[in-house]
Design a protein around this motif. Structure first.
Motif, short mmCIF file in Angstrom:
data_model
loop_
_atom_site.label_atom_id
_atom_site.label_comp_id
_atom_site.label_asym_id
_atom_site.label_seq_id
_atom_site.Cartn_x
_atom_site.Cartn_y
_atom_site.Cartn_z
N TYR A 100 -4.93 -20.11 -3.91
CA TYR A 100 -4.77 -18.72 -4.33
C TYR A 100 -4.42 -17.94 -3.08
O TYR A 100 -5.26 -17.82 -2.16
CB TYR A 100 -6.08 -18.20 -4.92
CG TYR A 100 -6.60 -19.04 -6.08
CD1 TYR A 100 -6.36 -18.68 -7.40
CD2 TYR A 100 -7.32 -20.21 -5.83
CE1 TYR A 100 -6.83 -19.46 -8.45
CE2 TYR A 100 -7.80 -20.99 -6.88
CZ TYR A 100 -7.55 -20.61 -8.18
OH TYR A 100 -8.01 -21.38 -9.22
N ILE A 101 -3.19 -17.46 -3.00
CA ILE A 101 -2.73 -16.78 -1.79
C ILE A 101 -2.08 -15.44 -2.14
O ILE A 101 -1.69 -15.21 -3.29
CB ILE A 101 -1.72 -17.64 -1.00
CG1 ILE A 101 -0.48 -17.95 -1.86
CG2 ILE A 101 -2.37 -18.92 -0.48
CD1 ILE A 101 0.65 -18.60 -1.09
N LEU A 107 -1.85 -6.59 -4.50
CA LEU A 107 -1.95 -6.46 -5.95
C LEU A 107 -1.58 -7.75 -6.69
O LEU A 107 -1.77 -7.85 -7.89
CB LEU A 107 -1.05 -5.33 -6.46
CG LEU A 107 -1.40 -3.94 -5.92
CD1 LEU A 107 -0.44 -2.90 -6.49
CD2 LEU A 107 -2.84 -3.57 -6.26
N TYR A 108 -1.02 -8.73 -5.94
CA TYR A 108 -0.57 -9.96 -6.59
C TYR A 108 -1.17 -11.17 -5.90
O TYR A 108 -1.42 -11.16 -4.70
CB TYR A 108 0.96 -10.05 -6.56
CG TYR A 108 1.58 -8.91 -7.32
CD1 TYR A 108 1.66 -8.94 -8.71
CD2 TYR A 108 2.05 -7.79 -6.65
CE1 TYR A 108 2.20 -7.88 -9.41
CE2 TYR A 108 2.59 -6.71 -7.35
CZ TYR A 108 2.66 -6.77 -8.74
OH TYR A 108 3.17 -5.72 -9.44
N VAL A 109 -1.38 -12.22 -6.70
CA VAL A 109 -1.88 -13.49 -6.16
C VAL A 109 -1.00 -14.61 -6.70
O VAL A 109 -0.56 -14.58 -7.85
CB VAL A 109 -3.36 -13.71 -6.53
CG1 VAL A 109 -3.56 -13.80 -8.04
CG2 VAL A 109 -3.93 -14.95 -5.85
N LYS A 110 -0.71 -15.57 -5.84
CA LYS A 110 0.04 -16.77 -6.26
C LYS A 110 -0.97 -17.87 -6.52
O LYS A 110 -1.80 -18.18 -5.65
CB LYS A 110 1.02 -17.19 -5.17
CG LYS A 110 1.82 -18.44 -5.51
CD LYS A 110 2.80 -18.75 -4.38
CE LYS A 110 3.50 -20.07 -4.53
NZ LYS A 110 4.44 -20.12 -5.66
N ALA A 137 -1.79 -13.65 -19.40
CA ALA A 137 -1.67 -12.20 -19.60
C ALA A 137 -1.45 -11.46 -18.28
O ALA A 137 -0.96 -10.33 -18.27
CB ALA A 137 -2.91 -11.66 -20.31
N PHE A 138 -1.80 -12.11 -17.17
CA PHE A 138 -1.67 -11.48 -15.84
C PHE A 138 -0.38 -11.90 -15.13
O PHE A 138 -0.08 -11.38 -14.06
CB PHE A 138 -2.87 -11.88 -14.96
CG PHE A 138 -4.20 -11.42 -15.50
CD1 PHE A 138 -4.75 -10.22 -15.08
CD2 PHE A 138 -4.89 -12.18 -16.42
CE1 PHE A 138 -5.98 -9.79 -15.58
CE2 PHE A 138 -6.11 -11.77 -16.93
CZ PHE A 138 -6.66 -10.57 -16.51
N GLU A 179 4.70 -18.17 -10.56
CA GLU A 179 3.32 -18.45 -10.15
C GLU A 179 2.60 -17.22 -9.61
O GLU A 179 1.52 -17.33 -9.05
CB GLU A 179 3.31 -19.54 -9.07
CG GLU A 179 3.82 -20.89 -9.58
CD GLU A 179 3.68 -22.00 -8.56
OE1 GLU A 179 3.47 -21.72 -7.37
OE2 GLU A 179 3.80 -23.17 -8.95
N TRP A 180 3.20 -16.05 -9.76
CA TRP A 180 2.59 -14.81 -9.26
C TRP A 180 1.92 -14.05 -10.40
O TRP A 180 2.51 -13.88 -11.47
CB TRP A 180 3.64 -13.94 -8.57
CG TRP A 180 4.06 -14.51 -7.27
CD1 TRP A 180 5.13 -15.33 -7.04
CD2 TRP A 180 3.41 -14.34 -6.01
NE1 TRP A 180 5.18 -15.68 -5.71
CE2 TRP A 180 4.14 -15.09 -5.05
CE3 TRP A 180 2.28 -13.62 -5.58
CZ2 TRP A 180 3.78 -15.15 -3.71
CZ3 TRP A 180 1.92 -13.67 -4.25
CH2 TRP A 180 2.66 -14.43 -3.33
N PHE A 181 0.69 -13.61 -10.13
CA PHE A 181 -0.13 -12.95 -11.14
C PHE A 181 -0.69 -11.64 -10.59
O PHE A 181 -0.92 -11.52 -9.38
CB PHE A 181 -1.30 -13.86 -11.54
CG PHE A 181 -0.86 -15.15 -12.18
CD1 PHE A 181 -0.91 -15.30 -13.55
CD2 PHE A 181 -0.39 -16.21 -11.41
CE1 PHE A 181 -0.48 -16.49 -14.15
CE2 PHE A 181 0.03 -17.40 -12.00
CZ PHE A 181 -0.03 -17.54 -13.38
N ALA A 182 -0.91 -10.68 -11.50
CA ALA A 182 -1.57 -9.44 -11.09
C ALA A 182 -3.00 -9.79 -10.69
O ALA A 182 -3.74 -10.43 -11.45
CB ALA A 182 -1.56 -8.43 -12.23
N TYR A 183 -3.41 -9.36 -9.48
CA TYR A 183 -4.74 -9.71 -8.97
C TYR A 183 -5.73 -8.63 -9.37
O TYR A 183 -6.14 -7.80 -8.55
CB TYR A 183 -4.67 -9.90 -7.46
CG TYR A 183 -5.90 -10.55 -6.86
CD1 TYR A 183 -6.43 -11.70 -7.41
CD2 TYR A 183 -6.51 -10.01 -5.73
CE1 TYR A 183 -7.54 -12.31 -6.87
CE2 TYR A 183 -7.63 -10.61 -5.17
CZ TYR A 183 -8.14 -11.75 -5.75
OH TYR A 183 -9.25 -12.34 -5.21
#
Length: 112
Positions: free
Chosen positions: A10-11, A18-21, A66-67, A72-76
């Protein structure tokens, strides 16, 4: 004997909290160094967890779809952020020890 190691990482980029991969690699340190060539900002390693196979990555991507923002990027935020912050990271020390001196300024491994 044990098979190869598998890791979910998780980076995020330091300038974009605001985003996490959520990604998978059997050699996360090399992956992180590779990422540095694509972005001028420092990389923040939030967590790394050992998993049994790459299927774990797909399960997480499904769980938190949903995020998802892009691949592979998601709203953190919300439930995803809570999930990541509760994870322990048994490999953090190993990753930190493995960082070449030239990358220590560019890859930040969170201590928790």
């Amino acid at each position: 004997s044990a098979g190869p190691s598998h890791y979910i990482y998780y980076i995020q980029w330091e300038n974009d909290p605001l985003y996490v991969k959520i990604g998978y690699s059997s050699r996360p340190l090399q992956r992180f160094v590779h990422f540095l060539t694509a972005n001028p900002h420092r990389l923040i390693v939030l967590r790394i967890q050992t998993v049994f196979s790459q299927d774990a990555e797909q399960a997480l991507h499904c769980e938190f779809k949903a995020f998802r923002q892009n691949r592979e990027w998601f709203a953190y935020v919300g439930r995803l952020r809570e999930y990541v912050e509760k994870l322990s990271c048994e490999t953090a020390q190993t990753i930190e020890e493995g960082l070449a001196l030239c990358h220590r300024e560019q890859i930040i491994v969170r201590s928790f």
